[in-house]
Design an enzyme around this catalytic site. Structure first.
Site, short mmCIF file in Angstrom:
data_model
loop_
_atom_site.label_atom_id
_atom_site.label_comp_id
_atom_site.label_asym_id
_atom_site.label_seq_id
_atom_site.Cartn_x
_atom_site.Cartn_y
_atom_site.Cartn_z
NE ARG A 24 -3.56 -0.46 0.22
CZ ARG A 24 -5.37 -0.49 0.49
NH1 ARG A 24 -4.86 -1.95 1.38
NH2 ARG A 24 -6.26 -0.01 0.59
NE ARG A 28 -6.13 6.43 2.88
CZ ARG A 28 -7.42 5.61 4.04
NH1 ARG A 28 -9.03 5.97 3.66
NH2 ARG A 28 -6.90 4.75 4.06
NE ARG A 37 -8.44 11.21 -2.23
CZ ARG A 37 -8.67 10.76 -0.34
NH1 ARG A 37 -9.79 9.23 -0.74
NH2 ARG A 37 -9.47 11.20 0.10
CG ASP A 74 -9.15 -1.83 -4.41
OD1 ASP A 74 -8.33 -0.79 -3.61
OD2 ASP A 74 -10.32 -2.51 -4.19
CE1 TYR A 152 -14.01 -5.67 2.21
CE2 TYR A 152 -12.23 -7.40 0.27
CZ TYR A 152 -12.60 -6.22 1.64
OH TYR A 152 -11.45 -5.39 2.29
O1 CP3 Z 1 -0.19 1.19 -3.18
C1 CP3 Z 1 -0.51 -0.22 -3.45
O2 CP3 Z 1 -0.50 -1.00 -2.71
C2 CP3 Z 1 -1.50 -0.32 -4.84
C3 CP3 Z 1 -3.20 -0.15 -4.45
C4 CP3 Z 1 -3.44 -0.89 -3.48
C5 CP3 Z 1 -5.18 0.05 -3.42
N1 CP3 Z 1 -5.24 -1.08 -2.33
C6 CP3 Z 1 -5.55 1.57 -2.92
C7 CP3 Z 1 -6.44 1.81 -1.78
C8 CP3 Z 1 -3.67 -2.20 -3.25
C9 CP3 Z 1 -2.52 -3.07 -3.91
C10 CP3 Z 1 -4.72 -2.25 -3.09
C11 CP3 Z 1 -4.71 -3.41 -2.86
C12 CP3 Z 1 -6.35 -4.00 -1.50
N2 CP3 Z 1 -7.90 -3.80 -1.36
C13 CP3 Z 1 -6.74 -4.90 -0.90
C14 CP3 Z 1 -5.51 -6.14 -0.34
C15 CP3 Z 1 -4.40 -5.33 0.16
C16 CP3 Z 1 -3.82 -5.19 1.50
O3 CP3 Z 1 -4.04 -3.92 2.63
O4 CP3 Z 1 -4.39 -6.30 2.50
C17 CP3 Z 1 -8.00 -4.55 -0.07
C18 CP3 Z 1 -7.96 -5.76 0.56
C19 CP3 Z 1 -8.61 -3.76 -1.23
C20 CP3 Z 1 -9.90 -3.61 -0.56
C21 CP3 Z 1 -10.11 -1.67 -0.15
N3 CP3 Z 1 -9.44 -0.95 -0.65
C22 CP3 Z 1 -10.42 -1.19 0.85
C23 CP3 Z 1 -11.03 -2.36 2.38
C24 CP3 Z 1 -10.22 -0.49 1.14
C25 CP3 Z 1 -10.27 1.43 1.80
C26 CP3 Z 1 -9.42 0.57 3.01
C27 CP3 Z 1 -8.79 2.03 3.69
O5 CP3 Z 1 -7.77 2.47 3.62
O6 CP3 Z 1 -9.85 3.01 2.98
C28 CP3 Z 1 -9.47 0.05 -0.77
C29 CP3 Z 1 -9.64 1.50 -0.51
C30 CP3 Z 1 -8.39 1.74 -0.95
N4 CP3 Z 1 -7.56 1.10 -2.39
C31 CP3 Z 1 -7.26 2.76 -0.98
C32 CP3 Z 1 -6.13 3.21 -1.76
C33 CP3 Z 1 -4.98 3.93 -2.18
C34 CP3 Z 1 -7.82 3.60 -0.50
C35 CP3 Z 1 -8.00 4.96 -0.90
C36 CP3 Z 1 -9.02 6.42 -0.60
O7 CP3 Z 1 -8.98 7.27 0.16
O8 CP3 Z 1 -8.00 7.01 -1.32
#
Ligand code: CP3
Length: 347
Positions: A24, A28, A37, A74, A152
């Site tokens: 990740r 943010r 964003r 994502d 999900y």
């Molecule tokens: O930098 C990276 O790793 C690349 C981008 C990436 C994102 N999501 C961007 C993102 C990757 C590899 C993911 C994978 C992801 N998404 C997973 C598996 C990884 C892990 O951490 O276990 C999961 C379970 C998701 C599903 C998901 N997407 C959730 C639960 C959320 C909300 C969580 C939160 O922190 O708010 C997201 C949104 C998300 N995906 C964000 C980002 C940068 C936050 C969105 C934002 O507000 O900008």
């Protein structure tokens, strides 16, 4: 040898220092990410915009100094393009308005190559990143594991108890297996298309592996990921595959880990020494600093040194044991990366 340290390390070749990246890492905690964003309007728009997605993918390489970029997207764009209705509700995370309950719900979803073909914005993002990424840095593509995606798709959102999908696991396992099989087919084509677009390494995130009791983990998750790896390895043997199942020390302990992966991502709850003992000969190990140690530079250095002591700079890639949190100071993320390079011998 390739000209990419990270790829070499994934394939078990000796490297001048142990490469490092953070799960990740594009996100943010970086003010530069928040700015892009904001321009995009919201998170999904950002995923759908290859220019902007490319920009935020490159940010951690430029700002924090990691050895690999991970494409910005994502895991949930997969069920979205299979025909489910995804949204990200501010402060609440991802939501599907139409969770899967029945065979008819599943039958309505697009499968296989047709669904994978709809993810063009991901492939376009990869092509743009490859044009701009320095030659010695690697690009990681990724997918969610079928199980993690299914949680999900069935719950309609994140969950603490997994009661809806686990009810299906025990009361209607045949339907759960049909969902997992359909997602697996899409993921095979999706990862193949990511490879064709230019990624250097694949990572599979099974973030919610720990929701399954260890004795059932193979049946409901692991074997599907092995199937994906077998499919990709038969066609693209030179592309390393990183498998990250979060929270599976019992599965490791009981010797359940098999499959055509190159790298095993060790989560922060699994002792690195245990992973090394059980898996270190078969797999390169990635990980596994507790991500909240990033709040303190001292706690970070302590952990990096400990991990280095265990791994000895061999068959290892530095990473966190799960994703970086949004309120981590950028300076501390830079410190982590610099410390990984320092202890493993970067001159
Ligand atoms: O930098 C990276 O790793 C690349 C981008 C990436 C994102 N999501 C961007 C993102 C990757 C590899 C993911 C994978 C992801 N998404 C997973 C598996 C990884 C892990 O951490 O276990 C999961 C379970 C998701 C599903 C998901 N997407 C959730 C639960 C959320 C909300 C969580 C939160 O922190 O708010 C997201 C949104 C998300 N995906 C964000 C980002 C940068 C936050 C969105 C934002 O507000 O900008």
């Amino acid at each position: 040898m390739t000209n990419k340290l990270f790829v070499d390390a994934c394939l078990g070749k000796e490297t001048p220092y142990t490469p490092v990246w953070m799960m990740r890492q594009a996100g943010r905690y970086l003010p530069e990410y928040m700015a892009v964003r904001a321009e995009a309007g919201n998170f999904l728009n950002l995923c759908h915009d290859p220019e902007k997605a490319c920009e935020v993918s490159l940010q951690p390489v430029d700002i924090v100094g990691v050895d690999a970029a991970i494409m910005f997207s994502d895991i949930l764009v997969i069920p979205d393009e299979m025909g489910m209705d995804l949204s990200f509700v501010k402060g609440e995370g991802p939501k599907f308005s139409d969770p899967l309950e029945t065979q008819a719900d599943l039958d309505r979803l697009i499968g296989g190559e047709e669904a994978a073909s709809k993810l063009t914005y991901v492939y376009d993002t990869i092509k743009l990143i490859k044009e701009k990424l320095a030659d010695d840095k690697a690009l990681i593509g990724f997918t969610g594991a079928p199980w993690t995606l299914a949680t999900y798709m069935i719950e309609g959102q994140g969950t603490k108890t997994y009661n809806i999908c686990k009810k299906m696991m025990y009361a209607n396992p045949a339907l759960l297996h049909k969902i997992l099989a359909k997602v697996t087919e899409v993921v095979k084509y999706y990862m193949e298309k990511q490879i064709q677009a230019g990624i250097d390494v694949v990572q599979i995130f099974d973030s919610w592996a720990a929701a399954i009791e260890p004795s059932n983990y193979d049946e409901f998750s692991w074997k599907y990921m092995v199937e994906i790896a077998d499919y990709l390895k038969a066609k693209y043997p030179h592309i390393p595959i990183i498998m990250f199942p979060k929270g599976v020390p019992a599965f490791i302990e009981q010797g359940g880990v098999y499959g055509n992966f190159d790298v095993f991502g060790v989560d922060w709850g699994t002792p690195m020494a245990l992973a090394k003992e059980k898996l270190g000969e078969k797999y390169i190990l990635q990980g596994n600093m507790e991500p909240t140690r990033l709040y303190s530079k001292e706690a970070t250095t302590e952990s990096v040194e400990k991990i280095q002591q265990i791994m000895g700079g061999k068959r290892h890639i530095f990473n966190l044991g799960h994703g970086i949190l949004p309120d981590v100071p950028v300076e501390n993320a830079k410190h982590f990366v610099a410390e990984c390079k320092r202890v493993s011998g970067k001159k």
